[in-house]
Write a protein that holds these residues in place. Structure first.
Motif, short mmCIF file in Angstrom:
data_model
loop_
_atom_site.label_atom_id
_atom_site.label_comp_id
_atom_site.label_asym_id
_atom_site.label_seq_id
_atom_site.Cartn_x
_atom_site.Cartn_y
_atom_site.Cartn_z
N ALA A 581 0.81 -1.15 -0.13
CA ALA A 581 0.07 -0.01 0.00
C ALA A 581 0.82 1.11 -0.15
O ALA A 581 1.97 1.44 0.79
CB ALA A 581 -0.98 -0.01 1.23
N GLY A 582 0.57 2.23 -0.92
CA GLY A 582 1.43 3.42 -1.01
C GLY A 582 2.11 3.32 -2.26
O GLY A 582 2.50 4.69 -2.87
N ASP A 583 2.31 2.26 -2.57
CA ASP A 583 3.01 1.89 -4.14
C ASP A 583 2.05 2.73 -5.23
O ASP A 583 0.97 2.44 -5.11
CB ASP A 583 3.25 0.65 -4.30
N PRO A 584 2.35 3.29 -6.26
CA PRO A 584 1.53 3.93 -7.28
C PRO A 584 0.81 2.67 -8.10
O PRO A 584 -0.34 2.78 -8.48
CB PRO A 584 2.52 4.77 -8.12
N ALA A 585 1.33 1.44 -7.85
CA ALA A 585 0.85 0.43 -8.96
C ALA A 585 -0.16 -0.60 -7.74
O ALA A 585 -1.04 -1.25 -8.20
CB ALA A 585 1.97 -0.75 -9.22
N TYR A 586 -0.37 -0.21 -6.74
CA TYR A 586 -0.97 -0.97 -5.67
C TYR A 586 -2.53 -0.78 -5.84
O TYR A 586 -3.27 -1.80 -5.96
CB TYR A 586 -0.92 -0.38 -4.19
N ARG A 587 -3.13 0.38 -6.49
CA ARG A 587 -4.60 0.28 -6.62
C ARG A 587 -4.99 -0.28 -7.78
O ARG A 587 -6.00 -0.83 -8.03
CB ARG A 587 -5.09 2.03 -6.88
N ASP A 588 -4.05 -0.11 -8.97
CA ASP A 588 -4.55 -1.07 -10.00
C ASP A 588 -4.36 -2.72 -9.85
O ASP A 588 -5.16 -3.29 -10.34
CB ASP A 588 -3.31 -0.85 -11.04
N LEU A 589 -3.58 -2.97 -8.86
CA LEU A 589 -3.33 -4.39 -8.50
C LEU A 589 -4.83 -4.92 -7.65
O LEU A 589 -5.20 -5.90 -7.90
CB LEU A 589 -2.09 -4.83 -7.75
N VAL A 590 -5.30 -3.88 -6.84
CA VAL A 590 -6.14 -4.16 -6.20
C VAL A 590 -7.56 -4.38 -6.97
O VAL A 590 -8.53 -5.27 -6.74
CB VAL A 590 -6.50 -3.03 -5.20
N LEU A 591 -7.76 -3.39 -8.05
CA LEU A 591 -8.76 -3.64 -8.94
C LEU A 591 -8.52 -4.99 -9.88
O LEU A 591 -9.61 -5.71 -9.99
CB LEU A 591 -8.80 -2.32 -10.12
N ILE A 592 -7.60 -5.31 -10.00
CA ILE A 592 -7.40 -6.58 -10.80
C ILE A 592 -7.80 -7.89 -9.76
O ILE A 592 -8.46 -8.54 -10.41
CB ILE A 592 -5.97 -6.90 -11.16
N ARG A 593 -7.43 -7.78 -8.65
CA ARG A 593 -7.92 -8.75 -7.79
C ARG A 593 -9.36 -8.98 -7.53
O ARG A 593 -10.19 -10.03 -7.57
CB ARG A 593 -7.25 -8.71 -6.49
N GLU A 594 -10.00 -7.87 -7.29
CA GLU A 594 -11.28 -7.54 -7.10
C GLU A 594 -12.30 -8.11 -8.29
O GLU A 594 -13.13 -9.02 -8.19
CB GLU A 594 -11.65 -6.46 -6.51
N ASN A 595 -11.85 -7.73 -9.61
CA ASN A 595 -12.42 -8.17 -10.71
C ASN A 595 -12.30 -9.66 -10.91
O ASN A 595 -13.09 -10.47 -11.34
CB ASN A 595 -12.05 -7.30 -11.73
N ALA A 596 -11.03 -10.17 -10.68
CA ALA A 596 -10.93 -11.46 -10.91
C ALA A 596 -11.53 -12.17 -9.82
O ALA A 596 -12.05 -13.32 -10.23
CB ALA A 596 -9.51 -11.83 -10.86
#
Length: 926
Positions: A581-596
């Motif tokens: 958390a805090g990394d710029p890519a973290y939000r995108d990874l969370v979206l990928i995980r939720e949709n998967a």
């Protein structure tokens, strides 16, 4: 005798006059009264007409010949103010022809004389040329002075007159040469709006003008390389029109003139448009091997066909024009009104007359004004008696006869239809039908079972009132099939009514055999059997088989999809460990995980639909379930329906399968949306606690005497009718239109709630609409949510040697990387045979075997059996699969001390499952 021969050679006009004179003499003798015995007594009855004697005919021929000679010798001048008629083929009156040719020859003679004189006086070549020019100028001046024809045409006609040709023939030949010299012959034909065609007598095309090519292009029969088609290809039509074309082709073969009116469908789109043509063929003088065709398009409207059609269009009595082939050229408004037919609806006499029509057409074509009785198809398909009377001929070519029709009013027969004997009370329908199916078929006898279903209680009731048109066509086809090939009768399915009230009947048709030499209307026996229940069972079985096939397909799709999701979810989690958390890519990874994860939930629903999944129950809060599920409900019910959630207080926890419960609520919500329709409404979901005492008073079967959670789903639609309230939970029962409902929605909900030890009932709503009440038992044990949450903070690292067997490379790589990150020593192989080779080399070196269940060469359970039995494998086993556990339960039960983890699993879930299996601790949810 010479006078007789001369009279026989008279022109057609004199012959026609002679025939009329002979006819007048015959009529005069037929009408003359016979004298009495004394010559002045009362007249005797008129004698039969006597034909003219040969001597009288010879005398009349002599008189006609003498009159023709006198007319030729003495040509009287025209009356004052009248226009003199010019004979066909003459360019001008005879005296003007003499003046014209006198002037022309005078010019030529003057030119010749001037040339001779100049030669005599010694003028030489120049003088002769001047003389010739003077003569030619005089010739042109004479033609210009007349101001009637081109000088070249006059010169050509003059030269042919000098060669001994007649005036008419000389003018025709000169005109032909002019057209050929100027190239105007083809252009003249191309400018004609009528289609023109020149062929050999055998039909081979020689020339076609632009109008004919355009017509062939519209008909879609243009020849190769854009060449014009033969006339018989342009009018390639079966039936009476083909007979007309045959007569035209026969006349062309004989170099004779003929003409016919032909109807033809022209065009490709929509089957073509019906058009009407006057087709004529004429021999070409001087070219005996060729004929000329002309196609003139005529109006299609009946009142514009010809003068007779226009004259009888508004005639108060029914009149039609009948061709020899039986085709109806036109019919006036009175006939269409009496028979209830539209304009152009009847194209053949067979469509008006019941039974055979060949003898009727032959009798009418005699035009002897004798009445011809026939049975007709009246308004609404009811038979009627009528009388035809032909009174005159008309049309082009063979033409048609004008026929007047008189309809006889038939009183309705009130006699009821009945059959005798035991058939009258038979449990299946029996009827006797007379006439042709699709035309004049009518019910003459029927038993009670038939009339109660199909009607026809009145005798001679048309069969078309009892059966749909498509069913009548199928019955007619079945009768023709049996007549042609025999065999067992095949039923024709007839459906009466619509929706839930529809009833299906199997109707058998059996023609009644006639005695040899018998005649009269044909009779057919009809037998009807009610097959509504059988058809419903067949439909339900077909629907069940379809759902099973869809379930199998859904299971296969879910399996392959789960493998893909495993790679996405697993690697996404590994990336999230590197990008916290805090990394710029973290939000995108969370979206990928939720949709998967949402996609993983969808595959679980597919597996549940395929009936191959044993869904896992967990202790949950209904408030949290509805709060998270509300956004999906909003999308499903649409914008016109308002969703209201009313949560009660002090609600107990429930031990349910979340996906199953959400599926049940979704089905109820979708049904409510459909019931409220396009106008929309309000969908309300209420929850409350129902004490054990209240449960006992409800008297619902299957509910334990304990506290329950109540979930009410209410809508503002029309509600459920009382007469079907007991059937709504039956499988395949639906009130929706055909093709819009399977009848499995409520039955699926009923089954889901029953599996969770609950009950669902249709309750009574205080206001409009329907309300469904779901009762679920309250959870009485310790909450499992806290234990699961605590498991999320456990130490997942470990030690040991693990053999991973997986045929999917991406899944195998994730499992290897995840377990290596947790501290395990991993050996990975791609199939069962390779795994056996590895185990054979170091059987006791592995602490755990993780294998996929379904693999190409050798599946996981077979691998474990061989490894334990033949190679002495002592390691513990974890099976992983994208299929549901229930689908593999039999295979898994055969392996002792084997764990199972379903794809897609998380990194933490995999690590927890491995550590749990190696340590032998209590189960931890993945």
């Amino acid at each position: 005798m010479a006078a007789r021969l001369k009279g026989a050679d008279c022109v057609a006009e004199s012959s026609a006059a002679l025939k009329r004179k002979i006819a007048r003499v015959a009529r005069a003798r037929a009408n003359a009264p016979a004298a009495g015995p004394s010559g002045d007594g009362p007249s005797a009855p008129a004698a039969a007409p006597r034909p003219a004697s040969p001597a009288e005919i010879a005398r009349l021929l002599d008189e006609a010949a003498a009159q023709e000679d006198a007319r030729r010798r003495v040509r009287p001048g025209p009356a004052p103010g009248a226009v003199e008629a010019v004979p066909v083929g003459d360019a001008r009156p005879e005296r003007w022809q003499l003046v014209t040719f006198a002037l022309l020859w005078t010019g030529l003679a003057a030119g010749f004389a001037a040339g001779v004189w100049l030669g005599y006086v010694g003028a030489g070549l120049i003088g002769a040329s001047l003389a010739a020019a003077f003569g030619f100028a005089l010739l042109l001046a004479a033609g210009a002075a007349l101001n009637q024809h081109a000088p070249a045409l006059l010169a050509g006609a003059m030269l042919r007159r000098a060669a001994g040709r007649g005036g008419a023939e000389a003018a025709r030949l000169a005109g032909a040469d002019m057209l050929a010299a100027l190239g105007l012959a083809e252009k003249t034909l191309d400018a004609d709006p009528d289609a023109r065609l020149v062929t050999r007598r055998d039909g081979v095309v020689v020339y076609a003008n632009a109008a004919y090519l355009a017509l062939a292009r519209e008909a879609g029969v243009i020849g190769p390389a854009g060449l014009p088609p033969r006339i018989d290809r342009l009018f390639a039509q079966q039936g009476p029109e083909a007979t007309k074309l045959f007569r035209l082709c026969r006349a062309a073969k004989s170099a004779a003139a003929a003409e016919e009116i032909i109807h033809q469908l022209i065009g490709v789109k929509g089957g073509g448009a019906r058009r009407r043509f006057e087709v004529s063929v004429r021999p070409i003088p001087g070219a005996e091997d060729y004929v000329a065709w002309r196609l003139r398009e005529l109006p299609l409207e009946e009142n514009q066909h010809d003068a007779l059609a226009a004259a009888y269009a508004d005639f108060p009595r029914p009149v039609l024009a009948l061709e020899r082939s039986g085709q109806i050229a036109w019919a006036n408004a009175a006939l269409r009104e009496r028979l209830g037919a539209g304009r152009g609806a009847s194209a053949h006499i067979d469509e008006l007359v019941l039974g055979e029509t060949a003898d009727l057409v032959r009798a009418l074509w005699r035009v002897d004004q004798s009445p011809q009785k026939a049975r007709l198809r009246g308004p609404g398909g009811e038979p009627a008696d009528g009388t035809f009377c032909a009174f005159r001929r008309g049309g082009v070519g063979e033409g048609f006869v004008c026929v007047e029709l008189a309809l006889e009013e038939e009183k309705e027969k009130e006699e009821t239809v009945s059959v005798s004997g035991d058939i009258a009370e038979a449990p299946f329908g029996v009827a006797v039908v007379e006439g042709e199916f699709g035309r004049d078929a009518r019910i003459v006898e029927a038993n009670r079972a038939f009339t109660e279903v199909f009607g026809g209680a009145k005798k001679n009731a048309p069969l078309s009132r009892s059966f749909p048109p498509e069913s009548l066509e199928e019955l007619a086809a079945e009768i023709r099939r049996r007549a042609a090939s025999g065999g067992a009768p095949k039923p024709v399915e007839v459906t009466l009514g619509a929706g839930a009230a529809a009833r299906a009947f199997a109707v058998y048709a059996r023609p009644v055999r006639r005695r040899r030499g018998g005649y009269g209307a044909r009779r057919t026996m009809l037998y009807s059997v009610d097959v509504t229940d059988r058809k419903r069972m067949q439909d339900e079985h077909a629907q069940d088989q379809k759902l099973k096939a869809i379930g199998r397909l859904a299971g296969e799709v879910a399996h392959d999809f789960n493998n893909l999701l495993q790679v996405v979810l697993g690697n996404c989690e590994r990336l999230m460990l590197r990008h916290p958390a805090g990394d710029p890519a973290y939000r995108d990874l969370v979206l990928i995980r939720e949709n998967a994860q949402r996609a993983a939930n969808m595959t679980k629903q597919l597996l549940a639909f395929s009936r191959k999944q044993t869904l896992k129950r967990e202790v949950l809060s209904i408030t949290e379930i509805l709060r998270d599920f509300a956004r999906f409900l909003d999308r499903a019910i649409g914008e016109k329906v308002k969703l209201e959630l009313v949560n009660g207080r002090g609600l107990p926890l429930i031990r349910v399968d979340r996906n199953q419960l959400e599926t049940a609520i979704m089905n109820l919500a979708v049904n409510a949306r459909d019931a409220m329709g396009a106008a929309g409404g309000v969908l309300t979901i209420r929850t409350r606690l129902v004490p054990a005492a209240e449960i006992e008073t409800l008297g619902l079967a299957g509910l334990a005497a304990q506290d329950h959670l109540l979930i009410e789903v209410a809508d503002t639609g029309p509600g459920v009718p009382r007469e079907i309230a007991d059937k709504i939970f039956d499988p395949f029962f639906t009130t929706k239109e055909e093709g819009k409902g399977t009848g499995l929605g409520l039955s699926t909900v009923h089954g889901i709630i029953g599996q969770m030890d609950g009950a669902i009932v249709l309750g009574e709503n205080d206001g409009p609409g329907a309300v469904f009440r779901i009762y679920l038992p309250a959870h009485q044990g310790e909450p499992e949510i806290e234990a699961t949450a605590a498991a999320g903070h456990m130490d997942l690292t470990g030690a040991g040697r693990v053999l991973v067997v997986e045929d999917e490379d991406a899944v195998r790589n994730f499992v290897v990387a995840a377990l290596e990150d947790c501290g395990y020593e991993i050996t990975a192989v791609g199939d069962g045979e390779e795994a056996l080779d590895v185990i054979a080399e170091e059987a006791g070196a592995f602490d755990l075997l993780i294998t996929d269940v379904m693999m190409p060469a050798m599946d996981g359970p077979t691998l474990v059996e061989h490894a334990r039995a033949d190679l002495g494998l002592k390691a513990k086993v974890i099976f992983m699969s994208a299929y549901a556990e229930a689908a593999l339960r039999e295979q898994l039960d055969a392996i002792e001390e084997a764990g199972y983890i379903q794809k897609p699993f998380t990194l933490k879930g995999l690590a927890a499952k491995v550590k749990e299996t190696l340590a032998g601790e209590a189960a931890v949810e993945a």
